[in-house]
Design a protein around this motif. Structure first.
Motif, PDB file in Angstrom:
ATOM      1  N   VAL A 149       0.730  -0.850  -0.117  1.00 17.68           N
ATOM      2  CA  VAL A 149       0.438  -0.130   0.126  1.00 17.68           C
ATOM      3  C   VAL A 149       0.738   0.929   0.022  1.00 17.68           C
ATOM      4  CG1 VAL A 149      -2.213   1.150   1.066  1.00 17.68           C
ATOM      5  CG2 VAL A 149      -1.643  -1.021   1.215  1.00 17.68           C
ATOM      6  N   GLY A 150       1.831   1.040   0.852  1.00 15.24           N
ATOM      7  CA  GLY A 150       3.241   2.465   0.694  1.00 15.24           C
ATOM      8  C   GLY A 150       3.018   3.029  -0.636  1.00 15.24           C
ATOM      9  N   VAL A 151       3.863   1.498  -1.398  1.00 16.41           N
ATOM     10  CA  VAL A 151       4.533   1.876  -2.511  1.00 16.41           C
ATOM     11  C   VAL A 151       2.824   2.008  -3.682  1.00 16.41           C
ATOM     12  CG1 VAL A 151       4.533   0.407  -5.164  1.00 16.41           C
ATOM     13  CG2 VAL A 151       5.906  -0.527  -2.551  1.00 16.41           C
ATOM     14  N   TYR A 152       1.841   2.055  -3.624  1.00 10.02           N
ATOM     15  CA  TYR A 152       0.771   2.347  -4.159  1.00 10.02           C
ATOM     16  C   TYR A 152       0.221   3.801  -3.799  1.00 10.02           C
ATOM     17  CZ  TYR A 152      -4.112   3.089  -5.438  1.00 10.02           C
ATOM     18  OH  TYR A 152      -5.217   4.230  -5.701  1.00 10.02           O
ATOM     19  N   GLY A 153       0.727   4.582  -2.473  1.00  9.04           N
ATOM     20  CA  GLY A 153       0.597   5.526  -2.381  1.00  9.04           C
ATOM     21  C   GLY A 153       1.099   6.632  -2.215  1.00  9.04           C
ATOM     22  N   GLY A 154       2.721   5.893  -2.367  1.00  7.78           N
ATOM     23  CA  GLY A 154       4.391   6.641  -2.727  1.00  7.78           C
ATOM     24  C   GLY A 154       3.632   7.175  -4.245  1.00  7.78           C
ATOM     25  N   TYR A 155       2.598   6.553  -5.533  1.00  9.64           N
ATOM     26  CA  TYR A 155       2.962   6.625  -6.318  1.00  9.64           C
ATOM     27  C   TYR A 155       1.307   7.514  -7.030  1.00  9.64           C
ATOM     28  CZ  TYR A 155       2.179   5.403 -12.149  1.00  9.64           C
ATOM     29  OH  TYR A 155       2.746   5.404 -12.778  1.00  9.64           O
ATOM     30  N   PHE A 156       0.549   6.672  -6.398  1.00  8.47           N
ATOM     31  CA  PHE A 156      -0.666   7.937  -6.453  1.00  8.47           C
ATOM     32  C   PHE A 156      -1.732   8.434  -5.179  1.00  8.47           C
ATOM     33  CE2 PHE A 156      -5.453   6.947  -8.465  1.00  8.47           C
ATOM     34  CZ  PHE A 156      -5.224   8.577  -9.311  1.00  8.47           C
ATOM     35  N   THR A 157      -1.183   7.882  -4.333  1.00  8.82           N
ATOM     36  CA  THR A 157      -2.132   8.121  -3.174  1.00  8.82           C
ATOM     37  C   THR A 157      -3.793   7.722  -2.734  1.00  8.82           C
ATOM     38  OG1 THR A 157      -2.593  10.274  -4.152  1.00  8.82           O
ATOM     39  CG2 THR A 157      -0.669  10.356  -3.138  1.00  8.82           C
ATOM     40  N   ALA A 158      -4.390   7.767  -4.181  1.00  7.70           N
ATOM     41  CA  ALA A 158      -5.987   7.471  -4.254  1.00  7.70           C
ATOM     42  C   ALA A 158      -5.969   6.511  -3.345  1.00  7.70           C
ATOM     43  CB  ALA A 158      -6.563   7.919  -5.068  1.00  7.70           C
ATOM     44  N   ALA A 159      -6.936   6.585  -2.300  1.00  5.46           N
ATOM     45  CA  ALA A 159      -7.927   5.604  -1.849  1.00  5.46           C
ATOM     46  C   ALA A 159      -6.890   4.665  -0.938  1.00  5.46           C
ATOM     47  CB  ALA A 159      -8.800   4.404  -2.155  1.00  5.46           C
ATOM     48  N   GLN A 160      -5.573   4.823  -0.928  1.00  6.29           N
ATOM     49  CA  GLN A 160      -4.506   3.994  -0.168  1.00  6.29           C
ATOM     50  C   GLN A 160      -4.648   4.156   1.327  1.00  6.29           C
ATOM     51  OE1 GLN A 160      -0.519   5.383   1.217  1.00  6.29           O
ATOM     52  NE2 GLN A 160      -1.429   7.515   0.867  1.00  6.29           N
ATOM     53  N   GLY A 161      -5.898   4.635   1.303  1.00 11.31           N
ATOM     54  CA  GLY A 161      -6.279   4.398   3.213  1.00 11.31           C
ATOM     55  C   GLY A 161      -7.429   3.647   2.934  1.00 11.31           C
ATOM     56  N   ILE A 162      -7.992   3.165   2.269  1.00 11.75           N
ATOM     57  CA  ILE A 162      -9.098   2.289   2.390  1.00 11.75           C
ATOM     58  C   ILE A 162      -8.133   0.840   2.143  1.00 11.75           C
ATOM     59  CG2 ILE A 162     -10.975   0.813   0.849  1.00 11.75           C
ATOM     60  CD1 ILE A 162     -12.837   3.862  -0.055  1.00 11.75           C
ATOM     61  N   MET A 163      -7.081   0.820   1.414  1.00 13.49           N
ATOM     62  CA  MET A 163      -6.569  -0.562   1.086  1.00 13.49           C
ATOM     63  C   MET A 163      -5.677  -0.704   2.541  1.00 13.49           C
ATOM     64  SD  MET A 163      -4.696  -0.048  -2.381  1.00 13.49           S
ATOM     65  CE  MET A 163      -6.216   0.768  -3.890  1.00 13.49           C
ATOM     66  N   LEU A 164      -5.274   0.016   3.105  1.00 21.33           N
ATOM     67  CA  LEU A 164      -5.026  -0.279   4.490  1.00 21.33           C
ATOM     68  C   LEU A 164      -6.264  -0.351   5.960  1.00 21.33           C
ATOM     69  CD1 LEU A 164      -2.981   2.806   5.029  1.00 21.33           C
ATOM     70  CD2 LEU A 164      -2.115   0.042   5.644  1.00 21.33           C
ATOM     71  N   ILE A 165      -7.122  -0.205   5.439  1.00 20.43           N
ATOM     72  CA  ILE A 165      -8.015  -0.096   6.782  1.00 20.43           C
ATOM     73  C   ILE A 165      -8.211  -1.929   6.365  1.00 20.43           C
ATOM     74  CG2 ILE A 165     -11.002  -0.037   7.173  1.00 20.43           C
ATOM     75  CD1 ILE A 165      -9.379   2.190   8.623  1.00 20.43           C
ATOM     76  N   ALA A 166      -8.371  -2.074   4.939  1.00 21.67           N
ATOM     77  CA  ALA A 166      -9.149  -3.459   4.229  1.00 21.67           C
ATOM     78  C   ALA A 166      -8.265  -4.196   5.049  1.00 21.67           C
ATOM     79  CB  ALA A 166      -9.443  -3.474   3.273  1.00 21.67           C
ATOM     80  N   ALA A 167      -6.674  -4.138   4.589  1.00 22.31           N
ATOM     81  CA  ALA A 167      -5.800  -5.279   5.140  1.00 22.31           C
ATOM     82  C   ALA A 167      -5.645  -5.519   6.726  1.00 22.31           C
ATOM     83  CB  ALA A 167      -3.966  -5.002   4.814  1.00 22.31           C
ATOM     84  N   MET A 168      -5.274  -4.247   6.923  1.00 24.89           N
ATOM     85  CA  MET A 168      -5.783  -4.763   8.873  1.00 24.89           C
ATOM     86  C   MET A 168      -6.645  -5.573   9.453  1.00 24.89           C
ATOM     87  SD  MET A 168      -4.266  -1.215  10.706  1.00 24.89           S
ATOM     88  CE  MET A 168      -5.120   0.129   9.418  1.00 24.89           C
ATOM     89  N   GLY A 169      -8.252  -5.030   8.976  1.00 22.93           N
ATOM     90  CA  GLY A 169      -9.438  -5.383   9.143  1.00 22.93           C
ATOM     91  C   GLY A 169      -8.871  -7.072   8.879  1.00 22.93           C
ATOM     92  N   ALA A 170      -8.857  -7.520   8.069  1.00 20.23           N
ATOM     93  CA  ALA A 170      -8.869  -9.044   7.318  1.00 20.23           C
ATOM     94  C   ALA A 170      -7.346  -9.788   8.606  1.00 20.23           C
ATOM     95  CB  ALA A 170      -8.587  -8.843   6.199  1.00 20.23           C
ATOM     96  N   LEU A 171      -6.173  -8.797   8.555  1.00 23.54           N
ATOM     97  CA  LEU A 171      -5.669  -8.968   9.852  1.00 23.54           C
ATOM     98  C   LEU A 171      -5.361  -9.094  11.045  1.00 23.54           C
ATOM     99  CD1 LEU A 171      -2.453  -8.950   6.641  1.00 23.54           C
ATOM    100  CD2 LEU A 171      -4.121 -10.972   8.009  1.00 23.54           C
ATOM    101  N   LEU A 172      -6.223  -8.544  11.876  1.00 20.58           N
ATOM    102  CA  LEU A 172      -6.564  -7.786  12.958  1.00 20.58           C
ATOM    103  C   LEU A 172      -7.468  -7.760  13.869  1.00 20.58           C
ATOM    104  CD1 LEU A 172      -4.141  -4.538  12.615  1.00 20.58           C
ATOM    105  CD2 LEU A 172      -3.142  -6.625  13.668  1.00 20.58           C
ATOM    106  N   PRO A 173      -7.252  -8.163  15.215  1.00 21.40           N
ATOM    107  CA  PRO A 173      -7.845  -7.800  16.599  1.00 21.40           C
ATOM    108  C   PRO A 173      -8.378  -6.806  16.936  1.00 21.40           C
ATOM    109  CG  PRO A 173      -6.297  -9.514  17.058  1.00 21.40           C
ATOM    110  CD  PRO A 173      -5.954  -8.749  15.960  1.00 21.40           C
ATOM    111  N   GLU A 174      -8.878  -5.963  15.853  1.00 23.34           N
ATOM    112  CA  GLU A 174      -8.471  -4.366  16.597  1.00 23.34           C
ATOM    113  C   GLU A 174     -10.349  -4.185  16.136  1.00 23.34           C
ATOM    114  OE1 GLU A 174      -7.310  -2.248  18.255  1.00 23.34           O
ATOM    115  OE2 GLU A 174      -5.300  -2.925  18.163  1.00 23.34           O
ATOM    116  N   ASP A 175     -10.680  -2.363  15.709  1.00 23.05           N
ATOM    117  CA  ASP A 175     -11.427  -2.637  15.983  1.00 23.05           C
ATOM    118  C   ASP A 175     -10.996  -1.168  15.179  1.00 23.05           C
ATOM    119  OD1 ASP A 175     -11.488   1.008  17.133  1.00 23.05           O
ATOM    120  OD2 ASP A 175     -11.341  -0.837  19.612  1.00 23.05           O
ATOM    121  N   MET A 176     -12.388  -0.491  14.392  1.00 26.62           N
ATOM    122  CA  MET A 176     -12.317   0.316  13.520  1.00 26.62           C
ATOM    123  C   MET A 176     -11.926   1.711  13.511  1.00 26.62           C
ATOM    124  SD  MET A 176     -13.057  -1.056  10.190  1.00 26.62           S
ATOM    125  CE  MET A 176     -13.830   0.426   9.580  1.00 26.62           C
TER     126      MET A 176
END
Length: 255
Positions: A149-176
C-alpha cells in the motif's frame, strides 16, 4: 482557487475518516487543466497538512499500538519511496489501469472484514490462545500489505487509506476506530515521503499555488473529519468507507 481550497477541505475530512480524499482533489485539479502528473504531485504535497491534523485528532486511538506500528512504519516509508520513484520513471497510465481492480478488492475486504475477524477469533479460542494474539504469519502478511500500500500511495495516493483499513481489518483483532488512527498515521508518512521526493526531484513540476490551497483546506478538513469521525459506530464507518470507495471508483473510471 475557491474550488481547489474547498476540494482540500473535503479531502482532509474524508482522509481522516475513510482515506480516499485524493479522489476529490485529483479529479478537481485535472478538470481545471492541470497535467495528471502535476496534479498527483501537487496533491500529495498539499494533503500532508490534512494528514497532520487528522492524525493529531485521532491521537488517543493510537495508544497501545506501538508494538505493531514499529514494523508497519518502516514498511510504509520504504514503500512510499519506491512508489514515488515509480511515478517519476513510469507512464502514469500503467498504474492507473490497476487502481480500479485494487480498489474493488479493498472494498470487498472491508465488507467481509468482520467475518474474517470472527473466524480468526474462533480459531484462537479453539487453540487456547488470546483472541488479541497476532501470529508471526499474520504480522508478516500485514507488514507486506503495508509495504504494498505504501508503494501504491507513493505513486498515486488515491484510496490508500481504504486499502490499509482493508488489510488491517482482515488481519488484526482491532476495532475500526483504532485501525483508522493507525491508517491516518501511516498514510501521513507515505504522503510526507512522496512530497519530499517530488520536491527534491521535480520541484518545477509541482504547482505550489494549488498545493498551498489544498494544504490550507485539508488542514481544516482533517480536524473536522477527526472530530466527527470518531463518533461513528464501526458499522456506520464501514458503510461510509464502502460508499465513498464506490464513488471514488466511479470517478476513477470516468475522469
Amino acid at each position: 482557487m475557491i474550488l481547489i481550497a474547498l476540494a482540500g477541505v473535503g479531502a482532509g475530512a474524508i482522509n481522516a475518516v475513510v482515506g480516499s480524499g485524493t479522489l476529490i482533489t485529483f479529479p478537481t485539479l485535472v478538470a481545471l487543466g492541470y497535467p495528471p502528473v502535476t496534479a498527483t504531485m501537487s496533491n500529495a504535497v498539499g494533503l500532508v497538512a490534512g494528514g497532520v491534523s487528522g492524525t493529531w485528532g485521532y491521537r488517543r486511538e493510537l495508544r497501545g499500538q506501538r508494538g505493531r506500528l514499529v514494523w508497519q512504519i518502516p514498511a510504509s516509508i520504504v514503500g512510499a519511496g519506491f512508489g514515488a520513484w515509480l511515478l517519476l520513471h513510469l507512464p502514469e497510465k500503467v498504474f492507473i489501469q490497476v487502481v480500479p481492480v485494487l480498489l474493488i478488492a479493498a472494498l470487498a475486504l472491508v465488507v467481509v472484514g468482520p467475518r474474517i475477524q470472527a473466524w480468526a477469533r474462533r480459531r484462537a479460542e479453539a487453540a487456547g490462545r488470546s483472541v488479541d494474539h497476532v501470529s508471526v504469519g499474520r504480522m508478516t502478511a500485514l507488514v507486506a500489505a503495508t509495504f504494498a500500500v505504501g508503494v501504491y500511495g507513493g505513486y498515486f495516493t488515491a484510496a490508500q487509506g481504504i486499502m490499509l483499513i482493508a488489510a488491517m481489518g482482515a488481519l488484526l483483532p482491532e476495532d475500526m476506530q483504532r485501525m483508522n488512527a493507525a491508517k491516518n498515521l501511516l498514510s501521513l508518512l507515505v504522503n510526507i515521503v512522496a512530497a519530499v521526493a517530488y520536491t527534491v526531484v521535480a520541484f518545477d513540476r509541482i504547482s505550489w499555488a494549488a498545493a498551498g490551497l489544498i494544504a490550507v483546506g485539508s488542514l481544516v478538513g482533517g480536524f473536522l473529519g477527526a472530530h466527527y469521525g470518531r463518533r461513528l459506530s464501526p458499522t456506520v464507518l464501514r458503510v461510509v468507507i464502502v460508499v465513498v470507495g464506490l464513488i471514488g471508483l466511479f470517478r476513477l473510471l470516468t475522469v
